[in-house]
Design a protein around this motif. Structure first.
Motif, PDB file in Angstrom:
ATOM      1  N   PHE A 152      30.601  47.618  46.589  1.00 54.36           N
ATOM      2  CA  PHE A 152      31.620  47.577  45.529  1.00 54.36           C
ATOM      3  C   PHE A 152      33.029  47.719  46.108  1.00 54.36           C
ATOM      4  O   PHE A 152      33.969  47.051  45.686  1.00 54.36           O
ATOM      5  CB  PHE A 152      31.363  48.696  44.522  1.00 54.36           C
ATOM      6  CG  PHE A 152      32.501  48.892  43.564  1.00 54.36           C
ATOM      7  CD1 PHE A 152      32.775  47.963  42.572  1.00 54.36           C
ATOM      8  CD2 PHE A 152      33.322  50.006  43.675  1.00 54.36           C
ATOM      9  CE1 PHE A 152      33.822  48.140  41.700  1.00 54.36           C
ATOM     10  CE2 PHE A 152      34.376  50.178  42.812  1.00 54.36           C
ATOM     11  CZ  PHE A 152      34.611  49.243  41.816  1.00 54.36           C
ATOM     12  N   SER A 153      33.175  48.564  47.119  1.00 52.51           N
ATOM     13  CA  SER A 153      34.489  48.744  47.742  1.00 52.51           C
ATOM     14  C   SER A 153      34.946  47.455  48.406  1.00 52.51           C
ATOM     15  O   SER A 153      36.118  47.071  48.335  1.00 52.51           O
ATOM     16  CB  SER A 153      34.440  49.884  48.763  1.00 52.51           C
ATOM     17  OG  SER A 153      34.110  51.097  48.133  1.00 52.51           O
ATOM     18  N   ARG A 201      37.941  49.958  38.461  1.00 54.87           N
ATOM     19  CA  ARG A 201      37.714  48.610  38.993  1.00 54.87           C
ATOM     20  C   ARG A 201      36.302  48.130  38.660  1.00 54.87           C
ATOM     21  O   ARG A 201      36.093  46.946  38.393  1.00 54.87           O
ATOM     22  CB  ARG A 201      37.938  48.605  40.503  1.00 54.87           C
ATOM     23  CG  ARG A 201      39.377  48.888  40.916  1.00 54.87           C
ATOM     24  CD  ARG A 201      39.576  48.756  42.400  1.00 54.87           C
ATOM     25  NE  ARG A 201      40.959  49.007  42.789  1.00 54.87           N
ATOM     26  CZ  ARG A 201      41.417  48.936  44.036  1.00 54.87           C
ATOM     27  NH1 ARG A 201      40.586  48.611  45.011  1.00 54.87           N
ATOM     28  NH2 ARG A 201      42.680  49.170  44.314  1.00 54.87           N
ATOM     29  N   PHE A 202      35.375  49.057  38.690  1.00 57.48           N
ATOM     30  CA  PHE A 202      34.000  48.709  38.344  1.00 57.48           C
ATOM     31  C   PHE A 202      33.932  48.195  36.907  1.00 57.48           C
ATOM     32  O   PHE A 202      33.284  47.184  36.608  1.00 57.48           O
ATOM     33  CB  PHE A 202      33.115  49.950  38.528  1.00 57.48           C
ATOM     34  CG  PHE A 202      31.642  49.699  38.307  1.00 57.48           C
ATOM     35  CD1 PHE A 202      30.805  49.363  39.357  1.00 57.48           C
ATOM     36  CD2 PHE A 202      31.092  49.815  37.033  1.00 57.48           C
ATOM     37  CE1 PHE A 202      29.452  49.134  39.144  1.00 57.48           C
ATOM     38  CE2 PHE A 202      29.751  49.593  36.807  1.00 57.48           C
ATOM     39  CZ  PHE A 202      28.920  49.249  37.877  1.00 57.48           C
ATOM     40  N   VAL A 260      33.988  44.403  47.589  1.00 57.67           N
ATOM     41  CA  VAL A 260      34.274  43.416  46.553  1.00 57.67           C
ATOM     42  C   VAL A 260      35.626  43.692  45.902  1.00 57.67           C
ATOM     43  O   VAL A 260      36.402  42.786  45.596  1.00 57.67           O
ATOM     44  CB  VAL A 260      33.157  43.416  45.483  1.00 57.67           C
ATOM     45  CG1 VAL A 260      33.550  42.538  44.293  1.00 57.67           C
ATOM     46  CG2 VAL A 260      31.862  42.924  46.109  1.00 57.67           C
ATOM     47  N   SER A 261      35.933  44.961  45.695  1.00 55.49           N
ATOM     48  CA  SER A 261      37.189  45.311  45.022  1.00 55.49           C
ATOM     49  C   SER A 261      38.383  45.256  45.955  1.00 55.49           C
ATOM     50  O   SER A 261      39.503  45.483  45.531  1.00 55.49           O
ATOM     51  CB  SER A 261      37.072  46.736  44.425  1.00 55.49           C
ATOM     52  OG  SER A 261      36.840  47.672  45.461  1.00 55.49           O
ATOM     53  N   GLU A 314      36.487  47.017  35.052  1.00 55.68           N
ATOM     54  CA  GLU A 314      37.255  45.788  34.894  1.00 55.68           C
ATOM     55  C   GLU A 314      36.490  44.581  35.409  1.00 55.68           C
ATOM     56  O   GLU A 314      36.659  43.464  34.890  1.00 55.68           O
ATOM     57  CB  GLU A 314      38.590  45.914  35.627  1.00 55.68           C
ATOM     58  CG  GLU A 314      39.559  46.889  34.969  1.00 55.68           C
ATOM     59  CD  GLU A 314      40.836  47.039  35.769  1.00 55.68           C
ATOM     60  OE1 GLU A 314      40.871  46.534  36.917  1.00 55.68           O
ATOM     61  OE2 GLU A 314      41.780  47.666  35.276  1.00 55.68           O
ATOM     62  N   ALA A 315      35.659  44.778  36.436  1.00 50.70           N
ATOM     63  CA  ALA A 315      34.882  43.668  36.980  1.00 50.70           C
ATOM     64  C   ALA A 315      33.715  43.282  36.084  1.00 50.70           C
ATOM     65  O   ALA A 315      33.103  42.236  36.300  1.00 50.70           O
ATOM     66  CB  ALA A 315      34.382  44.024  38.380  1.00 50.70           C
ATOM     67  N   ARG A 316      33.384  44.137  35.088  1.00 50.10           N
ATOM     68  CA  ARG A 316      32.255  43.880  34.190  1.00 50.10           C
ATOM     69  C   ARG A 316      32.717  44.080  32.745  1.00 50.10           C
ATOM     70  O   ARG A 316      32.322  45.040  32.083  1.00 50.10           O
ATOM     71  CB  ARG A 316      31.085  44.824  34.516  1.00 50.10           C
ATOM     72  CG  ARG A 316      30.553  44.615  35.933  1.00 50.10           C
ATOM     73  CD  ARG A 316      29.778  45.835  36.421  1.00 50.10           C
ATOM     74  NE  ARG A 316      29.258  45.632  37.766  1.00 50.10           N
ATOM     75  CZ  ARG A 316      29.960  45.785  38.879  1.00 50.10           C
ATOM     76  NH1 ARG A 316      31.239  46.152  38.795  1.00 50.10           N
ATOM     77  NH2 ARG A 316      29.406  45.584  40.059  1.00 50.10           N
ATOM     78  N   GLN A 375      37.955  53.719  41.546  1.00 45.74           N
ATOM     79  CA  GLN A 375      36.800  52.852  41.781  1.00 45.74           C
ATOM     80  C   GLN A 375      36.054  52.573  40.474  1.00 45.74           C
ATOM     81  O   GLN A 375      35.609  51.441  40.231  1.00 45.74           O
ATOM     82  CB  GLN A 375      35.869  53.502  42.804  1.00 45.74           C
ATOM     83  CG  GLN A 375      36.438  53.553  44.213  1.00 45.74           C
ATOM     84  CD  GLN A 375      35.518  54.278  45.188  1.00 45.74           C
ATOM     85  OE1 GLN A 375      34.602  54.982  44.776  1.00 45.74           O
ATOM     86  NE2 GLN A 375      35.770  54.098  46.468  1.00 45.74           N
TER      87      GLN A 375
END
Length: 482
Positions: free
Chosen positions: A14-15, A77-78, A17-18, A80-82, A74
């Motif tokens: 995840f880190s 961002r998690f 990807v973000s 916002e990505a979903r 984190q």
């Protein structure tokens, strides 16, 4: 591969990807400045005003999660990505992440998570204050709730219940299955703010999280969530409650088996839970990352250590640590909350008057300086205007002199021309007169034929004969000259 290793691997992915590598994330986390020795009461009031009226369970999660700011970023961002993930699916997706349970629970609170992510400085200070001055933080929350209640903003509603017992104000959901996020303006909800020079932190939620009745510039009371993505749950990964008597947060690790959304998008928690342990006092995990961010200092109040209980006969009020915090004015105990607020307001009003007097003197000095500067500028403008006026007058005089000179030259030139013309006329007249005189003289010098004939007749014949050849010769010569 065990579950812990899998969780860390998931976090690393995840880190990446973000856009934040794990090493960079750890370095950024350890780069935060250490916590100060203590915050003043003014600073505590400012930083706690936006969340003091949250329900107890949500407030506890916010206080605990603020001590892990990197994990909050984190988590944001998690989420916002979903954007389409929520409820039970979101809970299952977050479960493997190696975050603190308080951070995991906030993914179900998108507006609160967004506020903490947008105000990183405020979240960092809140976490520092909660760890180094936990008792003062809990007292400040109660003080703010008391002021909101006196101002008429904090009261029971269809979304929440406000309970008061032994000077302790507790906020609980009206429906135990649903928790609503309150939205309010901290500048107005507590009445007249007692630190005029330093207003509280104010965060306007994005439009997608605002309830229909919320207006950032008009709303005075408390509005509750009702739109898409606004509904929240109590605690998905850990049931937390403030212990206002002991001024600490108690946590109970639970396992929520079922999480769903109802038609109003307020997430409903089905009470099918498994309790793993009894409630215990929450403690920050200093072993996370480098463990150096929030290490307590020798001169700071030790967090998570309950104070001594009051002696018998003393009221168990949450303001017992008032004398330990110099930011709060010292005053004798009052009989009721209203009197305490009045006494605090009087002390703060004195401070405000002193500040206002100092500000008035400063403003007066600045006003005098501005007036002096304005006078100096006016004098310079007048002097410049006078100089310009003199220059214009001098230029006008010079132009007038030049005009007079040109007129004089023109007059002289005309006079010369007139004199020249007169001279020419006179010369012409002289020449004409001379010509007439010459003609007259010529006529006078030429004899008349009759006279010459009479004179010739009067002469003797011999003389006439002698003169005829001479006359003929004169006539010939005259003819030749003519």
């Amino acid at each position: 591969m065990n579950k812990k290793t899998l969780a860390w691997a998931t976090c690393l992915v995840f880190s990446l990807v973000s856009g934040m590598p794990a090493a960079q994330a750890q370095s950024a986390y350890s780069a935060y400045p250490p916590a100060p020795a203590s915050y003043t009461q003014e600073q505590l009031d400012q930083m706690l005003a936006p969340v003091a009226l949250y329900p107890d369970s949500l407030l506890a999660q916010v206080l605990m999660a603020s001590t892990y700011p990197l994990e909050v970023v984190q988590a944001q961002r998690f989420v916002e990505a979903r954007p389409g993930l929520q409820g039970d699916d979101l809970a299952r997706a977050v479960a493997p992440m190696p975050w603190d349970p308080s951070v995991k629970s906030l993914v179900q609170f998108p507006s609160v998570l967004a506020m903490m992510n947008d105000r990183l400085d405020w979240m960092q200070q809140l976490g520092q204050a909660f760890l180094s001055q936990q008792a003062a933080v809990m007292d400040t929350v109660q003080n703010l709730r008391e002021r909101a209640q006196i101002a008429g903003s904090l009261r029971s509603s269809p979304q929440q219940r406000v309970l008061v017992s032994d000077n302790v104000i507790v906020i609980e959901p009206a429906d135990p299955q649903v928790v609503y996020v309150p939205y309010y303006n901290p500048v107005a909800v507590y009445g007249s703010w007692w630190w005029p020079a330093n207003p509280p932190v104010y965060w306007v939620p994005p439009p997608r999280y605002r309830p229909p009745q919320y207006n950032p510039g008009v709303t005075v009371g408390i509005a509750f969530s009702s739109g898409i993505g606004i509904g929240v749950i109590r605690a998905a990964f850990g049931d937390a409650r403030p212990d206002w008597r002991q001024r600490q947060v108690m946590v109970t690790q639970t396992n929520i088996n079922n999480v769903t959304n109802n038609v109003t998008n307020n997430v409903t928690v089905n009470r099918n839970v498994t309790v793993h342990q009894r409630p215990v006092a929450w403690r920050h995990d200093y072993s996370r990352y480098d463990g150096a961010r929030y290490q307590p200092r020798p001169n700071a109040q030790q967090p998570n250590i309950p104070p001594s209980r009051p002696q018998q006969g003393q009221p168990a009020a949450p303001w017992q640590a008032q004398q330990q915090h110099p930011g709060r004015p010292a005053m004798p105990p009052a009989a009721n909350p209203q009197q305490r607020v009045v006494q605090e307001d009087q002390a703060r009003q004195r401070q405000v008057r002193e500040q206002q007097a100092g500000q008035a003197r400063e403003v007066q000095a600045q006003q005098q300086q501005r007036e002096h500067l304005a006078q100096e500028q006016q004098r310079q403008r007048e002097q410049q205007a006078n100089n310009q006026q003199r220059q214009r007058e001098q230029q006008a005089q010079q132009q007038q002199m030049l005009q007079q000179q040109r007129q004089q030259q023109m007059r002289e030139q005309q006079s010369h021309e007139q004199q020249a013309r007169e001279q020419q006329v006179r010369e012409q007249q002289v020449r004409e007169q001379q010509a007439r005189e010459q003609q007259r003289q010529a006529r006078q010098a030429r004899p008349q034929p009759e006279q010459m004939h009479r004179e010739q007749q009067a002469r003797p014949p011999q003389q006439q004969r002698e003169e005829r050849p001479q006359e003929r010769r004169r006539d010939e010569r005259r003819d030749d000259r003519g």
